[in-house]
Design an enzyme around this catalytic site. Structure first.
Site, PDB file in Angstrom:
ATOM      1  N   LYS A  52       5.673   4.836  10.671  1.00 14.95           N
ATOM      2  CA  LYS A  52       5.260   3.428  10.595  1.00 14.95           C
ATOM      3  C   LYS A  52       4.928   3.067   9.146  1.00 14.95           C
ATOM      4  CE  LYS A  52       0.535   4.774  11.759  1.00 14.95           C
ATOM      5  NZ  LYS A  52      -0.431   4.929  12.872  1.00 14.95           N
ATOM      6  N   ARG A  62      -9.061   0.596  21.150  1.00 12.71           N
ATOM      7  CA  ARG A  62      -8.100  -0.180  20.381  1.00 12.71           C
ATOM      8  C   ARG A  62      -7.075  -0.634  21.408  1.00 12.71           C
ATOM      9  NH1 ARG A  62      -5.872   2.606  14.906  1.00 12.71           N
ATOM     10  NH2 ARG A  62      -4.499   3.541  16.453  1.00 12.71           N
ATOM     11  N   TYR A 108     -11.550  -3.479 -19.541  1.00 13.97           N
ATOM     12  CA  TYR A 108     -12.343  -4.614 -19.052  1.00 13.97           C
ATOM     13  C   TYR A 108     -13.750  -4.183 -18.703  1.00 13.97           C
ATOM     14  CZ  TYR A 108      -8.097  -7.417 -18.585  1.00 13.97           C
ATOM     15  OH  TYR A 108      -6.956  -8.111 -18.824  1.00 13.97           O
ATOM     16  N   MET A 132      -4.488  -4.200 -14.276  1.00 14.06           N
ATOM     17  CA  MET A 132      -3.351  -4.490 -13.408  1.00 14.06           C
ATOM     18  C   MET A 132      -2.159  -3.591 -13.730  1.00 14.06           C
ATOM     19  SD  MET A 132      -1.291  -8.065 -12.833  1.00 14.06           S
ATOM     20  CE  MET A 132      -2.640  -8.975 -12.131  1.00 14.06           C
TER      21      MET A 132
HETATM   22  C1  PLP Z   1      -0.582   6.317  13.092  1.00 13.68           C
HETATM   23  C2  PLP Z   1      -0.610   6.962  14.420  1.00 13.68           C
HETATM   24  C3  PLP Z   1      -0.425   8.351  14.541  1.00 13.68           C
HETATM   25  C4  PLP Z   1      -0.334   9.278  13.355  1.00 13.68           C
HETATM   26  O1  PLP Z   1      -1.622   9.535  12.857  1.00 13.68           O
HETATM   27  P1  PLP Z   1      -1.869  10.527  11.629  1.00 13.68           P
HETATM   28  O2  PLP Z   1      -3.346  10.536  11.485  1.00 13.68           O
HETATM   29  O3  PLP Z   1      -1.177   9.938  10.443  1.00 13.68           O
HETATM   30  O4  PLP Z   1      -1.290  11.842  12.016  1.00 13.68           O
HETATM   31  C5  PLP Z   1      -0.339   8.881  15.820  1.00 13.68           C
HETATM   32  N1  PLP Z   1      -0.447   8.084  16.920  1.00 13.68           N
HETATM   33  C6  PLP Z   1      -0.654   6.764  16.828  1.00 13.68           C
HETATM   34  C7  PLP Z   1      -0.773   5.954  18.071  1.00 13.68           C
HETATM   35  C8  PLP Z   1      -0.750   6.159  15.586  1.00 13.68           C
HETATM   36  O5  PLP Z   1      -0.961   4.836  15.507  1.00 13.68           O
END
Ligand code: PLP
Length: 365
Positions: free
Chosen positions: A35, A130, A256, A304
Site C-alpha cells: 500500500k 478501526r 534558520y 526546504m
Molecule cells: C499496513 C497493514 C499491514 C502491514 O503492517 P506492517 O506493520 O507494515 O507489517 C498489515 N495488515 C493491514 C490490515 C495493514 O493495514
C-alpha cells in the site's frame, strides 16, 4: 545537471527480507503489503524484489491496476475492500480479492453482478476499533456472506493494535479464536511485528501473514530490536551531495532560527536535501548521517532544500562528497532509517512514505 539527490531501491534487500520473513513463518502464505506506493518505494521499483510473495496486499484500486500491468497474475487483496459499488466491477475484471469489513460492503456485494464469485476476507474488529465487525456480529456477517452467490471462499481476518508493544496480541487472538471457532476459512492475522515477535505462538501463524514494514528493512519494534537483530536489510537508501562548505568561527550559527551555534571553529557541509525531499524537518541537531560512509551529524534546522552536516572530523570531505541520509553508503556502512525516524520523533513508515516525488529513484540489485 539535476540536483544531486537520489533514492536507491535495493532489489536484493527486498528479496532477502522476504526470505527472512518466510523463514520465520515457513508454513504461512505471504501477502506482501505494498500500500501507499509500496511504502514510498514505488510499486514498479519493488516488484522484482517481492515477486516471490504469494500475493500483494494494497488498498488503492489504481495500485492494483499497476500490479496487474506488471504482469502479476496471482492474488491481490484490497485490504480496505470496496469504497463504492463500482469498485466491485474492477474487482471482478482484475480478479481482486477484497476485504469486507462492514454491512454496507455486504450490501454492495449482494447487488453486484458478476460471472465469477469473489474471494473475500471478512474482517473482525478484535480490539483495534478501526475497521471490522465486532466479534459478536462476526458470525451473522459470515452467514450472510456465505449465502451470497457473488461470494466464493471466505477467509477470516483481523489486525493487531499492539503487536510491536508491551500489550502484545494475546487478548485479540483470544477474541478472534473464540468468535471464529467453528467457522471455516483461511485465517490472516499477523503484520510484520506479530510475525517476527510472536511466531512461536501457533495461533498467530495462521494461513496468510501480512508483512509490510519488515520487507522494506525497518524493524517494527525499534528500538527494542534493530533491523539487524531481525536480519533485515535496508531496501531504500537516500543520498545527496554536499553542494556548499562553510568555515565557522566560535559563535557563528547555522540555518534558520540560528538554532545551532558553533562553540569553536569548525567546517560544515551543506547538503542538497531538505524537507521538500521528504527528510523530516523535525530532525534536530545531532541526527546521524553518513558523510562518505562515515558517521557524522546534522547541524541546525533542516530547510526546504538543504541541511547542514558537521565536517569537523572529515577534512577530506567537501563539495561533491556523498552524504547518506539513510540506508547504505558506497563503502557498505548502513545508517538505519529507524535511527533517523527516532531522532524525528516518528517511525520509519512515515519517512519512507514521505519520500518526495521530486527525488529521482533508481533500482539496483
Ligand atoms: C499496513 C497493514 C499491514 C502491514 O503492517 P506492517 O506493520 O507494515 O507489517 C498489515 N495488515 C493491514 C490490515 C495493514 O493495514
Amino acid at each position: 545537471m539535476p540536483r544531486p539527490i537520489q533514492a536507491t531501491i535495493h532489489t536484493s534487500a527486498l528479496r532477502h527480507n522476504l526470505g527472512a520473513v518466510r523463514q520465520t513463518a515457513p508454513d504461512a502464505q505471504i501477502w506482501a503489503v505494498i500500500k501507499a506506493n509500496a511504502y514510498g518505494h514505488g510499486i514498479e521499483q519493488v516488484f522484482q524484489g517481492l515477486r516471490g510473495a504469494d500475493g500483494f496486499a494494497l488498498l488503492d484500486l489504481n495500485e492494483a491496476e499497476r500490479v496487474r500491468a506488471l504482469g502479476w497474475r496471482g492474488p491481490i487483496l484490497l485490504i480496505e475492500g470496496a469504497f463504492e459499488a463500482r469498485d466491485l466491477e474492477l474487482c471482478s475484471r482484475l480478479h481482486l480479492w477484497h476485504t469486507v469489513h462492514c454491512d454496507e460492503q455486504v450490501d454492495m456485494l449482494a447487488l453486484h453482478k458478476t460471472h465469477e464469485p469473489h474471494r473475500v476476507f471478512l474482517k473482525m474488529n478484535s480490539g483495534m476499533n478501526r475497521l471490522g465487525f465486532a466479534p459478536q456480529r462476526f458470525r451473522s456477517a459470515w452467514t450472510r456472506l456465505n449465502a451470497l452467490p457473488q461470494v466464493d471462499e471466505i477467509s477470516l481476518m483481523t489486525h493487531f493494535s499492539d503487536a510491536d508493544g508491551d500489550k502484545g496480541i494475546a487478548a485479540q487472538v483470544a477474541r478472534f479464536e473464540e468468535a471464529t471457532r467453528d467457522l471455516s476459512g483461511e485465517r490472516s492475522l499477523s503484520n510484520s511485528a506479530a510475525t517476527l515477535r510472536y511466531t512461536q505462538q501457533a495461533s498467530a501463524k495462521a494461513d496468510w501473514i501480512r508483512p509490510g514494514i519488515a520487507l522494506y528493512g525497518s524493524s517494527p519494534d525499534f528500538p527494542q530490536h534493530s533491523a539487524a537483530d531481525w536480519d533485515l536489510q535496508s531496501a531504500m537508501s537516500l543520498h545527496a551531495d554536499i553542494i556548499g562548505v562553510q568555515q565557522l568561527q566560535a559563535g557563528d550559527s547555522v540555518g534558520y532560527g540560528s538554532s545551532f551555534v558553533a562553540e569553536q571553529p569548525m567546517r560544515i557541509g551543506v547538503v542538497a536535501c531538505g524537507y521538500a525531499d521528504g527528510y523530516p524537518r523535525a530532525c534536530p541537531t545531532g541526527t546521524p548521517v553518513l558523510v562518505a560512509g562515515q558517521r557524522s551529524r546534522t547541524l541546525g534546522r533542516v530547510s526546504m532544500d538543504m541541511l547542514a552536516v558537521d565536517l569537523s572530523d572529515w577534512p577530506e570531505a567537501g563539495i561533491g562528497s556523498r552524504v547518506t541520509l539513510w540506508g547504505r553508503a558506497a563503502n557498505g556502512v548502513v545508517l538505519s532509517i529507524d535511527e533517523v525516524a527516532q531522532a524525528a520523533g516518528t517511525v520509519a513508515y512515515e519517512l519512507m512514505c514521505a519520500l518526495s516525488p521530486r527525488v529521482p529513484v533508481v533500482t539496483e540489485d
